[in-house]
Each structure stands twice: as structure tokens, then as C-alpha cells.
Design an enzyme around this catalytic site. Structure first.
Site, PDB file in Angstrom:
ATOM      1  CD  GLU A   1       4.165 -25.617 -30.292  1.00 36.36           C
ATOM      2  OE1 GLU A   1       4.537 -26.000 -29.036  1.00 36.36           O
ATOM      3  OE2 GLU A   1       2.942 -25.112 -30.211  1.00 36.36           O
TER       4      GLU A   1
ATOM      5  CB  CYS B   1      -0.927 -29.446 -34.161  1.00 38.35           C
ATOM      6  SG  CYS B   1      -2.044 -28.537 -34.952  1.00 38.35           S
TER       7      CYS B   1
ATOM      8  CG  HIS C   1       0.220 -24.530 -32.484  1.00 41.90           C
ATOM      9  ND1 HIS C   1       0.800 -25.504 -31.662  1.00 41.90           N
ATOM     10  CD2 HIS C   1      -0.679 -25.057 -33.074  1.00 41.90           C
ATOM     11  CE1 HIS C   1       0.073 -26.623 -31.888  1.00 41.90           C
ATOM     12  NE2 HIS C   1      -0.788 -26.576 -32.628  1.00 41.90           N
TER      13      HIS C   1
END
Length: 229
Positions: free
Chosen positions: A96, A159, A181
Site C-alpha cells: 500500500e 486495515c 494486503h
């Protein structure tokens, strides 16, 4: 983390101490498994590039997950932190890039909370970037034959809540941190028609490679990692 002027110009980064904090989540949404929890259990008290890995399992609950995360940070005083989370529908390990300051739950968390359009941190910046070399980590994973990509959105569920809270807590500290992820495990995908999955051992190997790359990379690769809408 800044990009290198030329791709591949890497230098070794020494963390503030020899501890890596690796976090995952308990199962949520009616699942009995969560790959992130399985991975951190497998890597707890192992060593990567001479650094010890300390794992923590976080509750899938807005608010309390950040309290547990904060306790883990204070306990091990890490030089690098990587948080992991499950993302059904993804087919690769997704590094991310950006955490946003908004909670907008599409389903209740494990404490039955469903915040809508609330900030993760009241008065905090709109967003934080990962301070990990996400493109170098993706390149290393792909070179090892493990599907990986840079993701431009961590969503607005727990998250992202952890990712934003982590970056906010460590901002300016010199401790590098970010979020990855993960796909479903095959045994999870077997009950979800058409969902991609990845074997647990492949994900464990991938997290090892990603962490070793982060430790060895001072400045990120200057390579395309963008996405079309």
C-alpha cells in the site's frame, strides 16, 4: 521514502534497533482464518537479515486495534514496522502506498462497530504515504516469482485504520513503516466462487523477501507503479 536517482542504487539501512514489528489481524467477517494472522505466527521470533521479528495479532476492531498496536510498538521499540491484512479479491501481495484519514465501514467490525465518514485521527492530515520502499519491495517479490503490485488504496475499513494510525504515530520518528494486503488462503477461496487465493507458504516467503528488501534499501526504485482508474 525518496526514489533513487537511478534504479538499483541501494545502500544498507540499519534500523534504530534490531527488531522488526510484524502485525496481522484476527479473522473477521465470519471467517475462521486470516492469512495475516497465520503469517505473523509463522514468523514470530525468527530472524530476517540479522533482525529479530516480533509479531502481534491485532483485533479487527476500530480504535482498539490501534491501542494494541501502540502497546506492541512501545514493547519492542522497532526499527521497522510492517502491518499485514487480508483483502478478498486481490490476487497478489499488495504494497500500500497511501493511508487516508477516514473510516467508512462496509460491514461491522468484530465489536459490531460501523463508523461512517469519521476521521481515524481528529485533526490529522488527510493522508500519509508509506515510508517503506514499496516499489523496490514489489520488484524483489516479482523477481522471486511471487505476484506483487503497488496499491493506491488500502480501503476505508480496519486495515486502512491501522495503516493511518501507524503512520501517524511514527511520523517524524525515523522508524519506517507501511502496510501490505494479502489474498485469501486457498481454503478460504474454496467457499467463495471465483475468488483468487495464494498458498500460505508463498505468502510467508513473500513477506520475508519484502522485509529483507526494506532493510537493505535506502531509497526506492524510480519505476512505474501507478494505476489507471
Amino acid at each position: 521514502i525518496r526514489p533513487c536517482e537511478a534504479a538499483g542504487r541501494d545502500t544498507v539501512v540499519r534500523p534504530m534497533n534490531d527488531c522488526i514489528l510484524l502485525t496481522g489481524f484476527e479473522p473477521f467477517g465470519g471467517e475462521s482464518l486470516n492469512p495475516s494472522q497465520a503469517i505473523v505466527r509463522a514468523l514470530h521470533e525468527t530472524s530476517i537479515a540479522g533482525c529479530s521479528v516480533i509479531a502481534a495479532s491485532l483485533p479487527c476492531e476500530f480504535g482498539s486495534c490501534l491501542a494494541v498496536l501502540g502497546q506492541a510498538i512501545e514493547r519492542c521499540r522497532p526499527g521497522l514496522v510492517l502491518a499485514l491484512g487480508q483483502a478478498a479479491g486481490r490476487a497478489d501481495l499488495s504494497l500500500e502506498r497511501i493511508a487516508v484519514n477516514v473510516d467508512d465501514a462496509s460491514l461491522p467490525d468484530n465489536a459490531d462497530a460501523s463508523p461512517v465518514d469519521l476521521p481515524v485521527v481528529v485533526g490529522g492530515p488527510a493522508a500519509y504515504f508509506s515510508t517503506l520502499p514499496v516499489k523496490a519491495m514489489v520488484a524483489a517479490l516479482r523477481a522471486a516469482g511471487i505476484p506483487a503490485s503497488v496499491s493506491q488504496s488500502a480501503g476505508t475499513y480496519v486495515c486502512n485504520h491501522v495503516f493511518y494510525g501507524l503512520q501517524h504515530r511514527l511520523a517524524g520518528s525515523g522508524v519506517r513503516s507501511g502496510f501490505m494486503h494479502l489474498p485469501l488462503l486457498p481454503e478460504q477461496a474454496a467457499h467463495r466462487l471465483g475468488q483468487p487465493s495464494m498458498p500460505l507458504q508463498t505468502m510467508i516467503d513473500g513477506v520475508r523477501i519484502a522485509l529483507a528488501t526494506a532493510l537493505a534499501t535506502d531509497c526506492d526504485l524510480r519505476a512505474s507503479g501507478g494505476a489507471l482508474p
